[in-house]
Design a protein around this motif. Structure first.
Motif, PDB file in Angstrom:
ATOM      1  N   ARG A 126       0.834  -1.203   0.000  1.00 36.75           N
ATOM      2  CA  ARG A 126       0.000   0.000   0.000  1.00 36.75           C
ATOM      3  C   ARG A 126       0.874   1.261   0.000  1.00 36.75           C
ATOM      4  N   CYS A 127       1.952   1.238   0.773  1.00 34.76           N
ATOM      5  CA  CYS A 127       2.866   2.379   0.805  1.00 34.76           C
ATOM      6  C   CYS A 127       3.486   2.621  -0.568  1.00 34.76           C
ATOM      7  N   PHE A 128       3.931   1.564  -1.217  1.00 31.24           N
ATOM      8  CA  PHE A 128       4.548   1.727  -2.529  1.00 31.24           C
ATOM      9  C   PHE A 128       3.531   2.140  -3.585  1.00 31.24           C
ATOM     10  N   ASP A 129       2.293   1.655  -3.471  1.00 27.90           N
ATOM     11  CA  ASP A 129       1.247   2.113  -4.393  1.00 27.90           C
ATOM     12  C   ASP A 129       1.066   3.622  -4.264  1.00 27.90           C
ATOM     13  N   ALA A 130       1.029   4.116  -3.028  1.00 29.90           N
ATOM     14  CA  ALA A 130       0.833   5.548  -2.802  1.00 29.90           C
ATOM     15  C   ALA A 130       2.017   6.347  -3.327  1.00 29.90           C
ATOM     16  N   ARG A 131       3.229   5.853  -3.106  1.00 34.58           N
ATOM     17  CA  ARG A 131       4.417   6.574  -3.569  1.00 34.58           C
ATOM     18  C   ARG A 131       4.470   6.614  -5.095  1.00 34.58           C
ATOM     19  N   LEU A 132       4.127   5.502  -5.742  1.00 37.86           N
ATOM     20  CA  LEU A 132       4.142   5.481  -7.206  1.00 37.86           C
ATOM     21  C   LEU A 132       3.031   6.371  -7.772  1.00 37.86           C
ATOM     22  N   ALA A 133       1.884   6.399  -7.131  1.00 45.11           N
ATOM     23  CA  ALA A 133       0.799   7.279  -7.586  1.00 45.11           C
ATOM     24  C   ALA A 133       1.229   8.737  -7.478  1.00 45.11           C
ATOM     25  N   LEU A 134       1.904   9.067  -6.389  1.00 47.33           N
ATOM     26  CA  LEU A 134       2.396  10.435  -6.212  1.00 47.33           C
ATOM     27  C   LEU A 134       3.427  10.783  -7.282  1.00 47.33           C
ATOM     28  N   LEU A 135       4.318   9.855  -7.556  1.00 52.21           N
ATOM     29  CA  LEU A 135       5.331  10.079  -8.590  1.00 52.21           C
ATOM     30  C   LEU A 135       4.677  10.305  -9.946  1.00 52.21           C
ATOM     31  N   GLY A 136       3.697   9.465 -10.287  1.00 53.11           N
ATOM     32  CA  GLY A 136       3.057   9.575 -11.594  1.00 53.11           C
ATOM     33  C   GLY A 136       2.215  10.823 -11.747  1.00 53.11           C
ATOM     34  N   ALA A 137       1.518  11.199 -10.687  1.00 53.61           N
ATOM     35  CA  ALA A 137       0.589  12.320 -10.784  1.00 53.61           C
ATOM     36  C   ALA A 137       1.255  13.669 -10.547  1.00 53.61           C
ATOM     37  N   CYS A 138       2.259  13.701  -9.668  1.00 54.19           N
ATOM     38  CA  CYS A 138       2.831  14.978  -9.237  1.00 54.19           C
ATOM     39  C   CYS A 138       4.308  15.144  -9.565  1.00 54.19           C
ATOM     40  N   GLY A 139       4.989  14.055  -9.919  1.00 56.92           N
ATOM     41  CA  GLY A 139       6.372  14.171 -10.330  1.00 56.92           C
ATOM     42  C   GLY A 139       7.382  13.904  -9.231  1.00 56.92           C
ATOM     43  N   ALA A 140       8.651  14.025  -9.621  1.00 57.08           N
ATOM     44  CA  ALA A 140       9.750  13.639  -8.744  1.00 57.08           C
ATOM     45  C   ALA A 140       9.845  14.495  -7.483  1.00 57.08           C
ATOM     46  N   ARG A 141       9.564  15.791  -7.592  1.00 59.38           N
ATOM     47  CA  ARG A 141       9.705  16.647  -6.414  1.00 59.38           C
ATOM     48  C   ARG A 141       8.756  16.218  -5.307  1.00 59.38           C
ATOM     49  N   ALA A 142       7.516  15.955  -5.636  1.00 63.57           N
ATOM     50  CA  ALA A 142       6.548  15.509  -4.630  1.00 63.57           C
ATOM     51  C   ALA A 142       6.959  14.146  -4.067  1.00 63.57           C
ATOM     52  N   TYR A 143       7.482  13.280  -4.919  1.00 67.00           N
ATOM     53  CA  TYR A 143       7.915  11.957  -4.477  1.00 67.00           C
ATOM     54  C   TYR A 143       9.008  12.069  -3.415  1.00 67.00           C
ATOM     55  N   VAL A 144      10.027  12.879  -3.673  1.00 71.19           N
ATOM     56  CA  VAL A 144      11.126  12.972  -2.711  1.00 71.19           C
ATOM     57  C   VAL A 144      10.720  13.769  -1.468  1.00 71.19           C
ATOM     58  N   GLU A 145       9.778  14.715  -1.597  1.00 72.57           N
ATOM     59  CA  GLU A 145       9.286  15.424  -0.419  1.00 72.57           C
ATOM     60  C   GLU A 145       8.590  14.462   0.546  1.00 72.57           C
ATOM     61  N   ALA A 146       7.941  13.441   0.023  1.00 73.86           N
ATOM     62  CA  ALA A 146       7.246  12.471   0.869  1.00 73.86           C
ATOM     63  C   ALA A 146       8.185  11.435   1.468  1.00 73.86           C
ATOM     64  N   GLN A 147       9.355  11.278   0.900  1.00 75.21           N
ATOM     65  CA  GLN A 147      10.261  10.197   1.304  1.00 75.21           C
ATOM     66  C   GLN A 147      10.581  10.186   2.800  1.00 75.21           C
ATOM     67  N   PRO A 148      10.874  11.343   3.434  1.00 76.24           N
ATOM     68  CA  PRO A 148      11.194  11.307   4.872  1.00 76.24           C
ATOM     69  C   PRO A 148      10.066  10.758   5.745  1.00 76.24           C
ATOM     70  N   ILE A 149       8.824  10.866   5.287  1.00 77.76           N
ATOM     71  CA  ILE A 149       7.699  10.337   6.056  1.00 77.76           C
ATOM     72  C   ILE A 149       7.864   8.840   6.266  1.00 77.76           C
ATOM     73  N   PHE A 150       8.410   8.157   5.266  1.00 77.25           N
ATOM     74  CA  PHE A 150       8.585   6.710   5.340  1.00 77.25           C
ATOM     75  C   PHE A 150       9.901   6.318   5.999  1.00 77.25           C
ATOM     76  N   LEU A 151      10.863   7.221   6.015  1.00 78.60           N
ATOM     77  CA  LEU A 151      12.190   6.903   6.547  1.00 78.60           C
ATOM     78  C   LEU A 151      12.327   7.162   8.042  1.00 78.60           C
ATOM     79  N   TYR A 152      11.766   8.281   8.518  1.00 75.43           N
ATOM     80  CA  TYR A 152      12.122   8.781   9.840  1.00 75.43           C
ATOM     81  C   TYR A 152      10.905   8.921  10.761  1.00 75.43           C
ATOM     82  N   PRO A 153      11.103   8.730  12.059  1.00 74.41           N
ATOM     83  CA  PRO A 153      10.035   9.076  13.011  1.00 74.41           C
ATOM     84  C   PRO A 153       9.733  10.571  12.943  1.00 74.41           C
TER      85      PRO A 153
END
Length: 268
Positions: A126-153
């Motif tokens: 489910r997490c990867f589905d959401a990340r790929l949807a964000l990448l496809g719909a909004c592009g790389a900048r939105a994808y990397v902005e979301a990345q810390p949410i999955f990495l860090y507390p």
């Protein structure tokens, strides 16, 4: 000579070599919190940028697989004349180590598997589905902005806001492209060696944070249940990248494990 970017650190005559393989980002820089501690403990250390990321540019095929990533590591071991290594992998990097332990067991002295897994699970999917949807719909900048949410507390990310912002900017500047990212995510999502865990004889350190929001810690427990020679290092806090957020504690566990497993010859 390898076409991949790799670096060899530490004493050339060390008794053992530790190879570090990062997660989805693919960058050698992920292991900066461990590098100094490993070198100070006398280890020869290899870090590398995975194919299709960072300083190892390449166009990845759609059918790219974890087995392809494992062959890249064998290429690096050969190029550095490393007969056998202690392999440490974070998330996707851990999958590479598991594949190597099946495909080339003589090259793996031990495994360190950090927030890794042996088979797909619905939460991470489910997490990867959401990340790929964000990448496809909004592009790389939105994808990397979301990345810390999955990495860090959340508390750690808030406390280290500038560091996180700098990492996001760096990730965007070095983004490998949508096609490569989709190929890499496809590879990790297809990985399933749950039925073969018992074939792996190498001693393994299983490290996991119970507050990882991307990969349930129970995936690490499943690894521990299936592998033959296991040391557990579970922590309550630290997130998916707890080797970064709780580096001092993680390094203690890593060095203790390495001190207890047999050290192979470093160079062929």
């Amino acid at each position: 000579m390898s076409t991949l970017h790799y670096e060899v650190h530490g004493p050339s005559d060390a008794a053992a070599t530790v190879l570090l393989s990062s997660g989805l980002g693919g960058s050698a820089g992920f292991w900066q919190p461990q590098l100094g501690a490993l070198i100070a403990a006398g280890h020869r250390v290899i870090v590398y940028d995975q194919r299709g990321t960072g300083r190892s540019p390449a166009a990845l095929p759609e059918a790219y697989a974890i087995a392809d990533m494992a062959r890249d590591v064998l290429e690096i071991l050969d190029a550095t004349r490393t007969a056998q290594c202690h392999f440490a992998g974070h998330a996707l990097g851990g999958l590479v180590g598991l594949q190597l332990a099946l495909d080339a067991p003589a090259r793996i002295a031990s495994l360190v598997l950090v927030n890794a897994w042996a088979r797909p699970n619905p939460h991470s999917a489910r997490c990867f589905d959401a990340r790929l949807a964000l990448l496809g719909a909004c592009g790389a900048r939105a994808y990397v902005e979301a990345q810390p949410i999955f990495l860090y507390p959340a508390a750690w990310a808030a406390e280290h806001a500038q560091r996180v912002a700098d990492e996001v900017d760096h990730a965007f500047a070095h983004f490998p492209g949508e096609a490569n990212m989709r190929a890499r995510i496809g590879a990790l999502r297809a990985f399933d060696i749950a039925a073969r865990l018992g074939e792996i004889a190498a001693p393994a350190l299983i490290a996991a944070a119970k507050d990882d929001v991307l990969v349930p810690w129970t995936c690490s427990q499943h690894l521990a249940d299936g592998l033959r020679d296991v040391t557990l290092d579970f922590v309550a806090h630290g997130g998916h990248a707890h080797s970064v957020t709780e580096a001092e504690a993680f390094n203690r566990g890593l060095l203790d494990f390495l001190s207890r497993v047999a050290a192979p010859a470093a160079i062929a």
